[in-house]
Design an enzyme around this catalytic site. Structure first.
Site, short mmCIF file in Angstrom:
data_model
loop_
_atom_site.label_atom_id
_atom_site.label_comp_id
_atom_site.label_asym_id
_atom_site.label_seq_id
_atom_site.Cartn_x
_atom_site.Cartn_y
_atom_site.Cartn_z
N TYR A 141 0.87 -1.29 0.02
CA TYR A 141 0.04 -0.11 0.01
C TYR A 141 0.74 1.01 0.13
CZ TYR A 141 -4.13 2.87 1.41
OH TYR A 141 -4.92 4.12 1.46
N LYS A 145 1.02 3.96 -3.16
CA LYS A 145 0.59 5.53 -2.59
C LYS A 145 1.83 6.45 -2.93
CE LYS A 145 -3.84 4.72 -1.89
NZ LYS A 145 -4.76 4.89 -2.69
N1 LIG Z 1 -10.16 5.13 4.60
C1 LIG Z 1 -8.82 6.08 4.66
O1 LIG Z 1 -8.45 5.84 5.79
C2 LIG Z 1 -8.19 6.11 3.44
C3 LIG Z 1 -6.84 6.74 3.81
C4 LIG Z 1 -6.13 7.43 2.65
C5 LIG Z 1 -6.55 6.85 1.54
N2 LIG Z 1 -7.50 6.35 1.24
C6 LIG Z 1 -7.78 6.11 -0.19
O2 LIG Z 1 -9.23 6.48 -0.55
C7 LIG Z 1 -9.63 5.61 -1.53
C8 LIG Z 1 -11.16 5.28 -1.22
O3 LIG Z 1 -10.98 4.53 0.03
P1 LIG Z 1 -12.16 4.25 0.86
O4 LIG Z 1 -11.69 3.98 2.48
O5 LIG Z 1 -13.28 4.88 0.55
O6 LIG Z 1 -12.33 2.53 0.54
P2 LIG Z 1 -13.64 1.52 0.47
O7 LIG Z 1 -13.10 0.23 0.50
O8 LIG Z 1 -14.65 2.00 1.38
O9 LIG Z 1 -14.12 1.74 -0.97
C9 LIG Z 1 -13.18 1.58 -2.19
C10 LIG Z 1 -14.15 1.23 -3.47
O10 LIG Z 1 -13.55 1.00 -4.44
C11 LIG Z 1 -13.97 -0.33 -5.36
N3 LIG Z 1 -12.87 -1.09 -5.90
C12 LIG Z 1 -11.90 -1.57 -5.38
N4 LIG Z 1 -11.21 -2.18 -6.38
C13 LIG Z 1 -11.63 -1.56 -7.39
C14 LIG Z 1 -11.28 -1.89 -9.09
N5 LIG Z 1 -10.56 -2.81 -9.20
N6 LIG Z 1 -12.17 -1.02 -9.77
C15 LIG Z 1 -12.96 -0.26 -9.45
N7 LIG Z 1 -13.48 0.05 -8.10
C16 LIG Z 1 -12.62 -0.85 -7.24
C17 LIG Z 1 -14.33 -0.95 -4.14
O11 LIG Z 1 -15.66 -1.87 -4.90
C18 LIG Z 1 -14.92 -0.04 -3.04
O12 LIG Z 1 -16.35 0.38 -3.62
C19 LIG Z 1 -8.71 4.51 -1.87
O13 LIG Z 1 -7.80 4.79 -2.75
C20 LIG Z 1 -7.83 4.42 -0.65
O14 LIG Z 1 -6.62 4.01 -0.61
C21 LIG Z 1 -8.52 5.94 2.34
#
Ligand SMILES: NC(=O)c1ccc[n+]([C@@H]2O[C@H](COP(=O)([O-])OP(=O)(O)OC[C@H]3O[C@@H](n4cnc5c(N)ncnc54)[C@H](O)[C@@H]3O)[C@@H](O)[C@H]2O)c1
Length: 236
Positions: A141, A145
């Site tokens: 990860y 990132k």
């Molecule tokens: N939640 C956190 O703490 C956090 C922190 C930093 C960055 N992020 C980033 O924010 C983004 C969203 O995270 P989140 O927490 O809402 O995650 P989440 O798991 O709640 O939602 C992610 C969504 O992406 C979809 N997805 C996964 N693989 C996919 C693919 N190959 N093609 C299309 N869709 C796909 C999933 O089905 C899901 O609906 C991610 O890139 C994550 O790395 C999240």
């Protein structure tokens, strides 16, 4: 507020079925944009267009069908929180495929369209883990990132002549399905809060607000940057 007006614009949000992607799609929609909600989970609701961002042909087909695109939010992302000795080659490849390669494929497909229609804005989901070795081992990860942070700079420079801006947000820990294992572990959560100077973690709407800013005309002179939404995590 006109600077945050998205009337007449079309925005594509990947991974829009839940979490940060859903909140972002809802907020951009509330500012007047027409939203295409892409997700690999096509069963998540009627408004979802099924698309796996790692499938180059599927991505190119969907973006070609959408026509004019003004905004792309590269939000789809996954994590496999295993240390360097435990993560399998397949798990490593999948994280890189979704978080890094998928983001590139969608950016390229959107930019092909944007450069024909006068420009656009791309906002990527990086993470504080793109700048930090983190609080526990999560190498795939963190590598993916970190790549998002520098790909944001590289594409910003390459696409600038087409009036396409490319920026990113870097959230700290936000409560979503992705972070359930963190928020349900009191010891890890305590560690997270020790690294949170403001003493409060962002909600999905706080991340969506930063994405709206970077996607909107208010940020028309901003490109190549990654904006932390991290309650001070990276300031130390
Ligand atoms: N939640 C956190 O703490 C956090 C922190 C930093 C960055 N992020 C980033 O924010 C983004 C969203 O995270 P989140 O927490 O809402 O995650 P989440 O798991 O709640 O939602 C992610 C969504 O992406 C979809 N997805 C996964 N693989 C996919 C693919 N190959 N093609 C299309 N869709 C796909 C999933 O089905 C899901 O609906 C991610 O890139 C994550 O790395 C999240």
């Amino acid at each position: 507020m006109e600077m945050f007006d998205l009337k007449g614009k079309t925005a594509v949000v990947t991974g829009a079925a839940r979490g940060i992607g859903k909140a972002t799609a809802d907020l951009l929609g509330s500012r007047g944009a027409t939203i295409a909600r892409l997700d690999v989970d096509g069963e998540a609701g009627e408004s979802i267009l099924p698309c796996d961002v790692t499938d180059e042909h599927a991505v190119d087909k969907v973006f070609a069908q959408l026509g004019k695109i003004d905004i792309l939010v590269n939000n789809a992302g996954i994590a496999v929180r295993k240390n360097a000795f435990e993560i399998t080659r397949e798990e490593w490849d999948r994280v890189i495929a979704v978080n890094q390669t998928g983001l590139f494929l969608c950016s390229r497909a959107a930019a092909r369209s944007m450069k024909q229609t006068g420009g656009g804005a791309i906002v990527n989901l990086a993470s504080i883990m793109g700048f930090s070795g983190g609080l526990f081992p999560n190498p795939a990860y963190q590598a993916s990132k970190g790549a998002v942070v520098n790909l944001t700079r590289a594409l910003a420079l390459e696409f600038a002549e087409h009036n396409i801006r490319v920026n990113a947000v870097a959230p700290t820990f936000v409560r979503t399905d992705l972070t359930t294992p963190i928020f349900s572990n009191p010891e890890v959560l305590k560690k997270v809060m020790q690294h949170t100077p403001l003493g409060v973690l962002p909600e999905v709407e706080d991340i969506a607000a930063a994405i709206l800013f970077l996607a909107s005309p208010a940020a028309r002179c901003i490109t190549g940057v990654t904006l932390p939404v991290d309650s001070g995590y990276l300031a130390r």
